[in-house]
Design a protein around this motif. Structure first.
Motif, mmCIF file in Angstrom:
data_model
loop_
_atom_site.group_PDB
_atom_site.id
_atom_site.type_symbol
_atom_site.label_atom_id
_atom_site.label_comp_id
_atom_site.label_asym_id
_atom_site.label_seq_id
_atom_site.Cartn_x
_atom_site.Cartn_y
_atom_site.Cartn_z
ATOM 1 N N ASP A 131 0.811 -1.211 0.000
ATOM 2 C CA ASP A 131 0.000 0.000 0.000
ATOM 3 C C ASP A 131 0.851 1.271 0.000
ATOM 4 O O ASP A 131 0.322 2.366 -0.168
ATOM 5 C CB ASP A 131 -0.964 0.004 1.188
ATOM 6 C CG ASP A 131 -0.248 -0.147 2.517
ATOM 7 O OD1 ASP A 131 0.855 -0.706 2.543
ATOM 8 O OD2 ASP A 131 -0.795 0.303 3.543
ATOM 9 N N LEU A 132 2.181 1.142 0.191
ATOM 10 C CA LEU A 132 3.060 2.312 0.120
ATOM 11 C C LEU A 132 3.653 2.499 -1.271
ATOM 12 O O LEU A 132 4.209 3.556 -1.563
ATOM 13 C CB LEU A 132 4.204 2.177 1.133
ATOM 14 C CG LEU A 132 3.845 2.233 2.620
ATOM 15 C CD1 LEU A 132 5.106 2.145 3.461
ATOM 16 C CD2 LEU A 132 3.083 3.506 2.951
ATOM 17 N N TRP A 133 3.557 1.475 -2.114
ATOM 18 C CA TRP A 133 4.220 1.537 -3.409
ATOM 19 C C TRP A 133 3.682 2.674 -4.271
ATOM 20 O O TRP A 133 4.444 3.376 -4.942
ATOM 21 C CB TRP A 133 4.079 0.194 -4.126
ATOM 22 C CG TRP A 133 4.724 0.154 -5.469
ATOM 23 C CD1 TRP A 133 4.113 -0.056 -6.674
ATOM 24 C CD2 TRP A 133 6.111 0.339 -5.779
ATOM 25 N NE1 TRP A 133 5.021 -0.023 -7.699
ATOM 26 C CE2 TRP A 133 6.271 0.219 -7.178
ATOM 27 C CE3 TRP A 133 7.240 0.590 -5.005
ATOM 28 C CZ2 TRP A 133 7.494 0.346 -7.806
ATOM 29 C CZ3 TRP A 133 8.473 0.713 -5.631
ATOM 30 C CH2 TRP A 133 8.584 0.596 -7.012
ATOM 31 N N LEU A 152 16.736 -10.103 -1.532
ATOM 32 C CA LEU A 152 15.397 -10.691 -1.485
ATOM 33 C C LEU A 152 14.443 -9.591 -1.079
ATOM 34 O O LEU A 152 14.674 -8.899 -0.080
ATOM 35 C CB LEU A 152 15.343 -11.838 -0.473
ATOM 36 C CG LEU A 152 13.969 -12.422 -0.144
ATOM 37 C CD1 LEU A 152 13.333 -13.052 -1.385
ATOM 38 C CD2 LEU A 152 14.067 -13.446 0.996
ATOM 39 N N LEU A 153 13.384 -9.400 -1.846
ATOM 40 C CA LEU A 153 12.408 -8.350 -1.542
ATOM 41 C C LEU A 153 11.042 -8.983 -1.318
ATOM 42 O O LEU A 153 10.537 -9.701 -2.187
ATOM 43 C CB LEU A 153 12.339 -7.326 -2.682
ATOM 44 C CG LEU A 153 11.555 -6.043 -2.376
ATOM 45 C CD1 LEU A 153 12.170 -4.852 -3.102
ATOM 46 C CD2 LEU A 153 10.084 -6.180 -2.774
ATOM 47 N N LEU A 154 10.473 -8.731 -0.153
ATOM 48 C CA LEU A 154 9.129 -9.211 0.171
ATOM 49 C C LEU A 154 8.140 -8.094 -0.125
ATOM 50 O O LEU A 154 8.143 -7.054 0.543
ATOM 51 C CB LEU A 154 9.043 -9.623 1.647
ATOM 52 C CG LEU A 154 10.086 -10.612 2.160
ATOM 53 C CD1 LEU A 154 9.746 -11.044 3.586
ATOM 54 C CD2 LEU A 154 10.207 -11.826 1.253
ATOM 55 N N PHE A 155 7.316 -8.309 -1.146
ATOM 56 C CA PHE A 155 6.276 -7.333 -1.479
ATOM 57 C C PHE A 155 5.090 -7.661 -0.583
ATOM 58 O O PHE A 155 4.205 -8.445 -0.932
ATOM 59 C CB PHE A 155 5.923 -7.437 -2.960
ATOM 60 C CG PHE A 155 5.022 -6.337 -3.446
ATOM 61 C CD1 PHE A 155 5.247 -5.015 -3.100
ATOM 62 C CD2 PHE A 155 3.951 -6.627 -4.269
ATOM 63 C CE1 PHE A 155 4.416 -4.002 -3.542
ATOM 64 C CE2 PHE A 155 3.116 -5.629 -4.735
ATOM 65 C CZ PHE A 155 3.349 -4.309 -4.365
ATOM 66 N N VAL A 166 -1.298 -6.097 -8.693
ATOM 67 C CA VAL A 166 -0.096 -6.768 -8.177
ATOM 68 C C VAL A 166 0.913 -7.073 -9.285
ATOM 69 O O VAL A 166 2.103 -6.747 -9.143
ATOM 70 C CB VAL A 166 -0.473 -8.045 -7.404
ATOM 71 C CG1 VAL A 166 0.776 -8.816 -6.982
ATOM 72 C CG2 VAL A 166 -1.299 -7.688 -6.160
ATOM 73 N N PRO A 167 0.535 -7.678 -10.415
ATOM 74 C CA PRO A 167 1.525 -7.950 -11.469
ATOM 75 C C PRO A 167 2.209 -6.680 -11.978
ATOM 76 O O PRO A 167 3.421 -6.675 -12.214
ATOM 77 C CB PRO A 167 0.704 -8.629 -12.567
ATOM 78 C CG PRO A 167 -0.468 -9.213 -11.856
ATOM 79 C CD PRO A 167 -0.789 -8.240 -10.773
ATOM 80 N N PRO A 184 5.730 -11.861 -3.431
ATOM 81 C CA PRO A 184 4.545 -11.255 -2.814
ATOM 82 C C PRO A 184 4.203 -12.007 -1.523
ATOM 83 O O PRO A 184 4.225 -13.248 -1.496
ATOM 84 C CB PRO A 184 3.451 -11.451 -3.866
ATOM 85 C CG PRO A 184 4.179 -11.775 -5.131
ATOM 86 C CD PRO A 184 5.434 -12.474 -4.718
ATOM 87 N N THR A 185 3.890 -11.280 -0.457
ATOM 88 C CA THR A 185 3.600 -11.923 0.824
ATOM 89 C C THR A 185 2.404 -11.271 1.515
ATOM 90 O O THR A 185 2.068 -10.121 1.258
ATOM 91 C CB THR A 185 4.808 -11.860 1.783
ATOM 92 O OG1 THR A 185 5.129 -10.493 2.058
ATOM 93 C CG2 THR A 185 6.017 -12.569 1.210
#
Length: 314
Positions: A131-133, A152-155, A166-167, A184-185
């Motif tokens: 929600d910050l993106w 490693l990035l956890l979206f 999301v995509p 994505p998490t």
């Protein structure tokens, strides 16, 4: 072959409210062997909340407050890591950085420090709140460097986004950092094995435009206008007044985390990005709140909170 005596360092980065502490709690609850794991938490403000939230596990937790480990308290960071290495000889050291920390600055410092030969090349795990993106252009260079430094990035918090977005967001993130793994998490739920996988990248060299991304330098977090302060009281709040305070906080006071005593009931409160989580607690105790904002007047916020306190009858 002899086992490598150096400690594996995993640096947990991410902007304020992304879910870093949630990830840390998930890790400490994993069923695997964490007997050789230690945790170091850095909080920008004077009052530590995350260290308290990470208590109750078998893993030792150290806490550094009142500054950012990428700039103002590097000496404390070095001393604390040295103490952890000497005392526990951990196989793994998890470092949760404050939300206004630049991972590149931390990595550069660690690689050039006197403990560099006692730790492996740090792996950076960045937690990004979905929600910050959309509002990323307002968060400045720190936000982007946290993404660009990631292995490693956890979206995280993808449940707060429409599924069709999301995509597209994942493609945009890959444009910022095409070499990291992006997952994505929801509530930072990931396969534990992904966290411990070794770093594949050759290194974490700063990009050539590191200091000029989006038009301003990194500098000290306070120099960039970030402020952190605490509010602690034994006297309870009037519930309706305090809830109104939280609901009407200015947008530049974007982080509130801690414990609030409302009447006879104590709550854990986690506010970030205009959204607030309230958790009713069984145990009682005083109010202990930590705030982070941008160009916020502490006196004004404290005065508003003081006005919400219940009258003390002598």
């Amino acid at each position: 072959m002899a086992e490598d005596p150096r400690s594996e360092v995993v640096l947990i980065a991410g902007f304020l409210g992304a879910g870093k502490t949630t990830l840390m709690r998930k890790i400490l609850k994993w069923p695997g062997d964490l007997s050789k794991t230690a945790v170091l938490v850095n909080e920008f403000g004077k009052v530590g909340i995350d260290g308290e939230l990470l208590q109750g596990f078998d893993t030792p937790v150290y806490e550094l407050t009142n500054g950012c480990i990428c700039c103002t308290i590097q000496g404390d960071l070095l001393r604390t890591i040295g103490e952890i290495l000497d005392r526990f000889h951990p196989k793994r050291l998890l470092i949760e950085a404050t939300g206004v920390a630049d991972p590149y600055e931390i990595l550069t410092f660690l690689k050039s420090s006197q403990i560099a030969n006692r730790i492996k090349l740090p792996k950076v795990v960045t937690v990004l709140a979905g929600d910050l993106w959309e509002g990323r252009e307002y968060f400045g260079p720190l936000f982007y460097n946290q993404l660009r430094a990631a292995d490693l990035l956890l979206f995280n918090k993808v449940d707060l986004l429409p599924k069709e977005e999301v995509p597209r967001s994942l493609r945009e993130i890959r444009e910022v950092n095409p070499s990291c793994s992006v997952v994505p998490t929801y509530h930072c739920e990931i396969d534990p094995g992904m966290l411990w996988e070794p770093v594949i990248r050759a290194g974490h060299e700063m990009p050539p435009d590191h200091h000029h991304e989006h038009g301003e330098e990194h500098g000290d977090a306070e120099e960039l206008g970030y402020v952190a302060f605490a509010f602690e009281k034994e006297t309870p709040f009037k519930e309706s007044c305090f809830r109104e305070f939280v609901e009407t906080m200015p947008v530049n006071l974007f982080r509130l985390k801690g414990f609030a005593l409302l009447g006879n009931q104590r709550f854990f409160i986690n506010h970030a990005g205009g959204k607030t989580e309230w958790v009713e607690l069984a145990e009682t105790g005083p109010t202990k709140l930590a705030f982070v904002g941008w160009h916020v007047e502490e006196k004004e916020v404290s005065a508003a909170l003081e006005s919400c306190l219940e009258a003390v009858i002598y």
